[in-house]
Design a protein around this motif. Structure first.
Motif, PDB file in Angstrom:
ATOM      1  N   GLY A 105      -9.685  -1.087  -5.807  1.00 14.25           N
ATOM      2  CA  GLY A 105      -9.681  -2.059  -4.707  1.00 14.25           C
ATOM      3  C   GLY A 105      -8.460  -2.957  -4.691  1.00 14.25           C
ATOM      4  N   GLY A 106      -7.301  -2.447  -5.126  1.00 19.96           N
ATOM      5  CA  GLY A 106      -6.103  -3.281  -5.162  1.00 19.96           C
ATOM      6  C   GLY A 106      -5.162  -3.055  -3.990  1.00 19.96           C
ATOM      7  N   GLY A 107      -5.394  -2.004  -3.203  1.00 18.24           N
ATOM      8  CA  GLY A 107      -4.425  -1.638  -2.172  1.00 18.24           C
ATOM      9  C   GLY A 107      -4.929  -1.834  -0.755  1.00 18.24           C
ATOM     10  N   ASP A 116       1.209  14.218 -13.474  1.00 17.68           N
ATOM     11  CA  ASP A 116       0.463  15.054 -12.527  1.00 17.68           C
ATOM     12  C   ASP A 116      -1.014  14.661 -12.548  1.00 17.68           C
ATOM     13  N   PHE A 117      -1.654  14.676 -11.406  1.00 16.03           N
ATOM     14  CA  PHE A 117      -3.102  14.440 -11.324  1.00 16.03           C
ATOM     15  C   PHE A 117      -3.608  14.855  -9.949  1.00 16.03           C
ATOM     16  N   GLY A 118      -4.933  14.875  -9.827  1.00 14.22           N
ATOM     17  CA  GLY A 118      -5.575  15.417  -8.622  1.00 14.22           C
ATOM     18  C   GLY A 118      -5.149  14.745  -7.322  1.00 14.22           C
ATOM     19  N   GLY A 119      -4.727  13.481  -7.378  1.00 16.09           N
ATOM     20  CA  GLY A 119      -4.339  12.770  -6.152  1.00 16.09           C
ATOM     21  C   GLY A 119      -2.888  12.993  -5.761  1.00 16.09           C
ATOM     22  N   SER A 152       2.207  -3.596 -12.566  1.00 13.01           N
ATOM     23  CA  SER A 152       2.106  -4.955 -11.992  1.00 13.01           C
ATOM     24  C   SER A 152       1.192  -4.984 -10.761  1.00 13.01           C
ATOM     25  N   GLU A 153       0.798  -3.818 -10.259  1.00 13.34           N
ATOM     26  CA  GLU A 153      -0.188  -3.705  -9.170  1.00 13.34           C
ATOM     27  C   GLU A 153       0.157  -4.547  -7.939  1.00 13.34           C
ATOM     28  N   GLY A 154       1.444  -4.608  -7.639  1.00 11.04           N
ATOM     29  CA  GLY A 154       1.855  -5.309  -6.415  1.00 11.04           C
ATOM     30  C   GLY A 154       1.766  -6.815  -6.518  1.00 11.04           C
ATOM     31  N   GLN A 169       0.835  -1.204   0.000  1.00  7.87           N
ATOM     32  CA  GLN A 169       0.000   0.000   0.000  1.00  7.87           C
ATOM     33  C   GLN A 169       0.870   1.254   0.000  1.00  7.87           C
ATOM     34  N   GLY A 170       0.534   2.174  -0.910  1.00 10.94           N
ATOM     35  CA  GLY A 170       1.235   3.457  -0.950  1.00 10.94           C
ATOM     36  C   GLY A 170       0.364   4.508  -0.291  1.00 10.94           C
ATOM     37  N   GLY A 171      -0.227   5.387  -1.119  1.00  8.34           N
ATOM     38  CA  GLY A 171      -1.067   6.456  -0.582  1.00  8.34           C
ATOM     39  C   GLY A 171      -2.518   6.038  -0.384  1.00  8.34           C
ATOM     40  N   ASN A 172      -2.868   4.827  -0.832  1.00 10.42           N
ATOM     41  CA  ASN A 172      -4.254   4.330  -0.731  1.00 10.42           C
ATOM     42  C   ASN A 172      -5.227   5.249  -1.472  1.00 10.42           C
ATOM     43  N   THR A 173      -4.796   5.777  -2.608  1.00  6.49           N
ATOM     44  CA  THR A 173      -5.701   6.581  -3.441  1.00  6.49           C
ATOM     45  C   THR A 173      -6.187   5.803  -4.664  1.00  6.49           C
ATOM     46  N   GLY A 174      -5.848   4.531  -4.739  1.00  8.42           N
ATOM     47  CA  GLY A 174      -6.220   3.710  -5.897  1.00  8.42           C
ATOM     48  C   GLY A 174      -7.728   3.617  -6.042  1.00  8.42           C
ATOM     49  N   MET A 175      -8.150   3.287  -7.262  1.00 10.64           N
ATOM     50  CA  MET A 175      -9.582   3.328  -7.586  1.00 10.64           C
ATOM     51  C   MET A 175     -10.205   1.936  -7.751  1.00 10.64           C
ATOM     52  N   GLY A 214       5.942  -8.074  -6.782  1.00  9.00           N
ATOM     53  CA  GLY A 214       6.842  -7.706  -5.708  1.00  9.00           C
ATOM     54  C   GLY A 214       6.505  -6.310  -5.237  1.00  9.00           C
ATOM     55  N   ILE A 215       7.362  -5.796  -4.373  1.00 11.31           N
ATOM     56  CA  ILE A 215       7.118  -4.465  -3.807  1.00 11.31           C
ATOM     57  C   ILE A 215       8.180  -3.513  -4.337  1.00 11.31           C
ATOM     58  N   VAL A 216       7.736  -2.473  -5.002  1.00 13.62           N
ATOM     59  CA  VAL A 216       8.662  -1.447  -5.472  1.00 13.62           C
ATOM     60  C   VAL A 216       9.104  -0.661  -4.246  1.00 13.62           C
ATOM     61  N   THR A 217      10.418  -0.622  -4.006  1.00 18.04           N
ATOM     62  CA  THR A 217      10.900   0.095  -2.820  1.00 18.04           C
ATOM     63  C   THR A 217      11.565   1.421  -3.192  1.00 18.04           C
ATOM     64  N   GLY A 234       3.089   3.539  -5.780  1.00 17.71           N
ATOM     65  CA  GLY A 234       1.711   3.241  -6.203  1.00 17.71           C
ATOM     66  C   GLY A 234       1.481   3.640  -7.652  1.00 17.71           C
ATOM     67  N   THR A 235       2.051   4.776  -8.054  1.00 19.52           N
ATOM     68  CA  THR A 235       1.839   5.217  -9.438  1.00 19.52           C
ATOM     69  C   THR A 235       2.603   4.329 -10.420  1.00 19.52           C
ATOM     70  N   ILE A 236       3.738   3.799  -9.968  1.00 15.81           N
ATOM     71  CA  ILE A 236       4.455   2.843 -10.833  1.00 15.81           C
ATOM     72  C   ILE A 236       3.645   1.549 -10.907  1.00 15.81           C
ATOM     73  N   ALA A 237       3.178   1.088  -9.752  1.00 19.09           N
ATOM     74  CA  ALA A 237       2.429  -0.183  -9.722  1.00 19.09           C
ATOM     75  C   ALA A 237       1.165  -0.123 -10.571  1.00 19.09           C
ATOM     76  N   THR A 238       0.555   1.071 -10.676  1.00 18.10           N
ATOM     77  CA  THR A 238      -0.674   1.185 -11.474  1.00 18.10           C
ATOM     78  C   THR A 238      -0.422   1.818 -12.845  1.00 18.10           C
ATOM     79  N   ASN A 239       0.836   2.203 -13.109  1.00 19.00           N
ATOM     80  CA  ASN A 239       1.142   2.952 -14.347  1.00 19.00           C
ATOM     81  C   ASN A 239       0.190   4.139 -14.496  1.00 19.00           C
ATOM     82  N   ALA A 240       0.180   4.986 -13.479  1.00 13.73           N
ATOM     83  CA  ALA A 240      -0.768   6.117 -13.477  1.00 13.73           C
ATOM     84  C   ALA A 240      -0.552   7.027 -14.684  1.00 13.73           C
ATOM     85  N   GLY A 241      -1.653   7.609 -15.124  1.00  6.25           N
ATOM     86  CA  GLY A 241      -1.599   8.515 -16.284  1.00  6.25           C
ATOM     87  C   GLY A 241      -1.743   9.945 -15.823  1.00  6.25           C
ATOM     88  N   GLY A 242      -2.952  10.467 -15.875  1.00  4.66           N
ATOM     89  CA  GLY A 242      -3.192  11.812 -15.372  1.00  4.66           C
ATOM     90  C   GLY A 242      -3.288  12.851 -16.459  1.00  4.66           C
TER      91      GLY A 242
HETATM   92  C1  LIG Z   1      -8.448  12.940  -6.557  1.00  6.26           C
HETATM   93  C2  LIG Z   1      -7.840  11.780  -7.295  1.00  6.26           C
HETATM   94  C3  LIG Z   1      -7.528  11.918  -8.633  1.00  6.26           C
HETATM   95  C4  LIG Z   1      -6.926  10.863  -9.331  1.00  6.26           C
HETATM   96  N1  LIG Z   1      -6.612  11.051 -10.641  1.00  6.26           N
HETATM   97  C5  LIG Z   1      -5.951  10.078 -11.304  1.00  6.26           C
HETATM   98  C6  LIG Z   1      -5.549  10.278 -12.659  1.00  6.26           C
HETATM   99  O1  LIG Z   1      -5.811  11.309 -13.259  1.00  6.26           O
HETATM  100  N2  LIG Z   1      -4.868   9.284 -13.257  1.00  6.26           N
HETATM  101  C7  LIG Z   1      -4.563   8.106 -12.629  1.00  6.26           C
HETATM  102  O2  LIG Z   1      -3.915   7.236 -13.239  1.00  6.26           O
HETATM  103  N3  LIG Z   1      -4.969   7.880 -11.366  1.00  6.26           N
HETATM  104  C8  LIG Z   1      -5.642   8.823 -10.686  1.00  6.26           C
HETATM  105  N4  LIG Z   1      -6.052   8.605  -9.398  1.00  6.26           N
HETATM  106  C9  LIG Z   1      -5.918   7.249  -8.827  1.00  6.26           C
HETATM  107  C10 LIG Z   1      -4.677   6.981  -7.961  1.00  6.26           C
HETATM  108  O3  LIG Z   1      -4.171   8.175  -7.411  1.00  6.26           O
HETATM  109  C11 LIG Z   1      -3.599   6.250  -8.744  1.00  6.26           C
HETATM  110  O4  LIG Z   1      -4.057   4.958  -9.081  1.00  6.26           O
HETATM  111  C12 LIG Z   1      -2.271   6.111  -7.997  1.00  6.26           C
HETATM  112  O5  LIG Z   1      -1.330   5.564  -8.881  1.00  6.26           O
HETATM  113  C13 LIG Z   1      -2.330   5.248  -6.750  1.00  6.26           C
HETATM  114  O6  LIG Z   1      -1.179   5.523  -5.971  1.00  6.26           O
HETATM  115  P1  LIG Z   1      -1.149   5.136  -4.419  1.00  6.26           P
HETATM  116  O7  LIG Z   1       0.214   5.401  -3.912  1.00  6.26           O
HETATM  117  O8  LIG Z   1      -2.247   5.787  -3.701  1.00  6.26           O
HETATM  118  O9  LIG Z   1      -1.362   3.559  -4.506  1.00  6.26           O
HETATM  119  P2  LIG Z   1      -2.347   2.638  -3.642  1.00  6.26           P
HETATM  120  O10 LIG Z   1      -3.753   3.073  -3.795  1.00  6.26           O
HETATM  121  O11 LIG Z   1      -1.829   2.521  -2.252  1.00  6.26           O
HETATM  122  O12 LIG Z   1      -2.141   1.244  -4.400  1.00  6.26           O
HETATM  123  C14 LIG Z   1      -2.542   1.090  -5.719  1.00  6.26           C
HETATM  124  C15 LIG Z   1      -2.047  -0.280  -6.231  1.00  6.26           C
HETATM  125  O13 LIG Z   1      -0.626  -0.296  -6.290  1.00  6.26           O
HETATM  126  C16 LIG Z   1      -0.076  -1.293  -5.397  1.00  6.26           C
HETATM  127  N5  LIG Z   1       1.091  -0.658  -4.772  1.00  6.26           N
HETATM  128  C17 LIG Z   1       1.119   0.488  -4.058  1.00  6.26           C
HETATM  129  N6  LIG Z   1       2.387   0.791  -3.709  1.00  6.26           N
HETATM  130  C18 LIG Z   1       3.159  -0.212  -4.206  1.00  6.26           C
HETATM  131  C19 LIG Z   1       4.552  -0.490  -4.179  1.00  6.26           C
HETATM  132  N7  LIG Z   1       5.418   0.334  -3.582  1.00  6.26           N
HETATM  133  N8  LIG Z   1       5.009  -1.608  -4.787  1.00  6.26           N
HETATM  134  C20 LIG Z   1       4.153  -2.443  -5.414  1.00  6.26           C
HETATM  135  N9  LIG Z   1       2.826  -2.242  -5.478  1.00  6.26           N
HETATM  136  C21 LIG Z   1       2.341  -1.132  -4.887  1.00  6.26           C
HETATM  137  C22 LIG Z   1      -1.193  -1.624  -4.431  1.00  6.26           C
HETATM  138  O14 LIG Z   1      -1.065  -2.920  -3.927  1.00  6.26           O
HETATM  139  C23 LIG Z   1      -2.419  -1.444  -5.317  1.00  6.26           C
HETATM  140  O15 LIG Z   1      -2.605  -2.582  -6.101  1.00  6.26           O
HETATM  141  C24 LIG Z   1      -6.657   9.633  -8.668  1.00  6.26           C
HETATM  142  C25 LIG Z   1      -6.986   9.492  -7.315  1.00  6.26           C
HETATM  143  C26 LIG Z   1      -7.571  10.548  -6.639  1.00  6.26           C
HETATM  144  C27 LIG Z   1      -7.899  10.359  -5.187  1.00  6.26           C
END
Ligand SMILES: Cc1cc2nc3c(=O)[nH]c(=O)nc-3n(C[C@H](O)[C@H](O)[C@H](O)COP(=O)(O)OP(=O)(O)OC[C@H]3O[C@@H](n4cnc5c(N)ncnc54)[C@H](O)[C@@H]3O)c2cc1C
Length: 460
Positions: free
Chosen positions: A78-80, A132-135, A199-201, A70-76, A204-207, A143-151
């Protein structure tokens, strides 16, 4: 085999008793920020170093304890959060950032740093982090690497995948792999850092990670363009992309969403009246792009109104209208979220169809749509729906029929695991399962994420 108290003692010997949380202390780690996904954990473990992460994983492996990173727990999706009693391994204490390397334009950081901290570190060195994104204030690098966040800036700088030049990770075996040289040219076999992106965790765990930084142009201009239709917004975006080299963002908002943000947060639209569709764009350049933006916007057909902001304060006010969509919708009710991509040309038709299908299945629900129109990515949020009643099947079916993706940027998590086979061929799933088997032979890393139980055991 140790008893549970003995296992907790073993964790405490690694990270200190104050970093092994149970009961009430663990509760905020057990529910996601939307309130949609909630479970209980064996314990929440908060290591401070990669060696501690490896030691915790080794204990979990010895005792067959599944782990949810778990990173910031902002995932959408239910993976964290621990939906099946897992151990939560929180990266919250791993927040150090190395000095920015201005020559390579790269920075290394631990996985628990927030995106905002990374952005500030880059800015202090006169550079910029391309995601960059709202979270940003809570979401972490790992977490953003694990989810390949866009934004918001994918148009210009790509997804998180495009920023990663090195990774340090602890595998499900407890082994540490480190590839942090940051060499852009290094064709010496498989690029292991890429494996962890998205890879969504589950592997392994990205450190820690080494990330690419980009130049930070001195001038920025944002424009909110009012339009009559989504189709007009799609075509306007194509024109803006063609003529504005520095276009960083093109975001779609609809009237109901903008009104909701205004109502919930008191953020005012710059216009005296409402319009059906809004396109929010931002251009960054080393020479003031104000005139150029004005000329291109003037050339667009169908523009109903436009507000341009060049100073930081007014730009921020326009961006709040977009950034606050996610949290404003959550105030209406716990939403069902569909983060999808469809080809640009199909976007307008998709919105019409998806709205009517949702209404047919759930007349009681409200649909909110916004997104990254430049990337063909829409966020369909449904509030007030009683249960799923075929909603997910219908929406994902429509997306697949249009040649789109059932997850544009949020990942698969637990919520979409049973739909993954709609998107990936059985050959692709076989390769994915084989990779997981090697890096996480005992299936302790986020075992309920990405693969549904049936897919994991090869029966689907
Ligand atoms: C206001 C708001 C706006 C958002 N806008 C966007 C957006 O525009 N684009 C976008 O892509 N997302 C967006 N998100 C979603 C979210 O912020 C992303 O999915 C983000 O990448 C999750 O990061 P996190 O650290 O909170 O991860 P978490 O929610 O803690 O975990 C997400 C996933 O990653 C895994 N994980 C976390 N940390 C690690 C680690 N160190 N090693 C391995 N696995 C790990 C978890 O097990 C889980 O499967 C938004 C969220 C909010 C609240």
């Amino acid at each position: 085999m140790m008893t549970q108290p003995e296992v907790l003692d073993a964790f405490a010997r690694v990270v200190g008793a104050q970093n092994v949380l149970t009961g009430d202390l663990a509760s905020s780690y057990e529910v996601d920020w939307t309130g949609r996904y909630c479970g209980t954990s064996t314990a929440v473990i908060r290591p401070a170093t990669t060696a501690e992460v490896a030691a915790v994983v080794t204990i979990c492996r010895e005792h067959s304890l599944p782990i949810v990173p778990q990173g910031g727990n902002t995932g959408m999706v239910g993976g964290g959060v621990p939906l099946h009693g897992e151990v939560v391994l929180s990266l919250q204490r791993m927040t150090s950032i190395d000095e920015v390397d201005p020559v390579a334009m790269q920075v290394s950081a631990q996985a628990g740093v927030t995106i905002e901290s990374l952005q500030l570190a880059a800015e202090a060195a006169g550079l910029r982090y391309g995601v960059d994104f709202g979270g940003r204030g809570t979401a972490t690098l790992g977490g953003t690497i694990a989810t390949n966040a866009g934004g918001l800036n994918v148009l210009r700088h790509g997804m998180t995948r495009d920023q990663v030049v090195g990774i340090e990770a602890v595998l499900g075996t407890g082994d540490i792999v480190r590839s942090m040289s940051g060499l852009i040219k290094d064709n010496t076999g498989y690029h292991l850092p890429s494996l962890f992106v998205g890879s969504e965790g589950t592997l392994g765990i990205v450190t820690g990670a080494r990330m690419r930084l980009v130049a930070s142009p001195s001038h920025r201009v944002a424009a909110l363009i009012a339009l009559p239709s989504i189709d007009a917004a799609v075509h306007a975006t194509a024109t803006l992309r063609t003529h504005l080299e520095g276009l960083e963002a093109a975001e779609l908002m609809l009237d109901d969403g903008v009104q909701l943000v205004s109502r919930e947060f008191g953020v005012l639209s710059p216009f005296a009246r409402t319009y059906p569709v809004y396109l929010l764009v931002e251009v960054a350049a080393s020479n003031d792009p104000l005139d150029e933006v004005g000329n291109v916007v003037e050339s667009l057909p169908e523009v109903l109104d436009v507000a341009v902001a060049a100073d930081g304060h007014r730009r921020a006010a326009l961006w709040r209208l977009r950034d606050d969509h996610t949290t404003a919708i959550n105030r209406v009710g716990v939403p069902q979220k569909f983060d999808v991509t469809v080809p640009h040309i199909a976007l307008a038709g998709f919105v019409t169809k998806v709205r009517s299908q949702i209404t047919a299945l759930h007349p009681e629900a409200t649909t909110w749509i916004f997104g990254h129109v430049g990337d063909g990515n829409l966020h369909v949020n449904v509030t007030g729906a009683q249960g799923d009643r075929g909603l997910s099947d219908t929406i994902y079916g429509l997306v697949i029929d249009l040649g789109g993706s059932i997850s544009a940027e949020h990942g698969i998590g637990t919520s979409k695991a049973k739909y993954l086979a709609m998107q990936k061929s059985s050959e692709e799933l076989t390769v994915m399962r084989a990779l997981k088997q090697v890096l996480d032979p005992d299936n302790i890393m986020n075992p309920h994420v990405l693969f549904s139980r049936e897919v994991q055991s090869g029966t689907a």
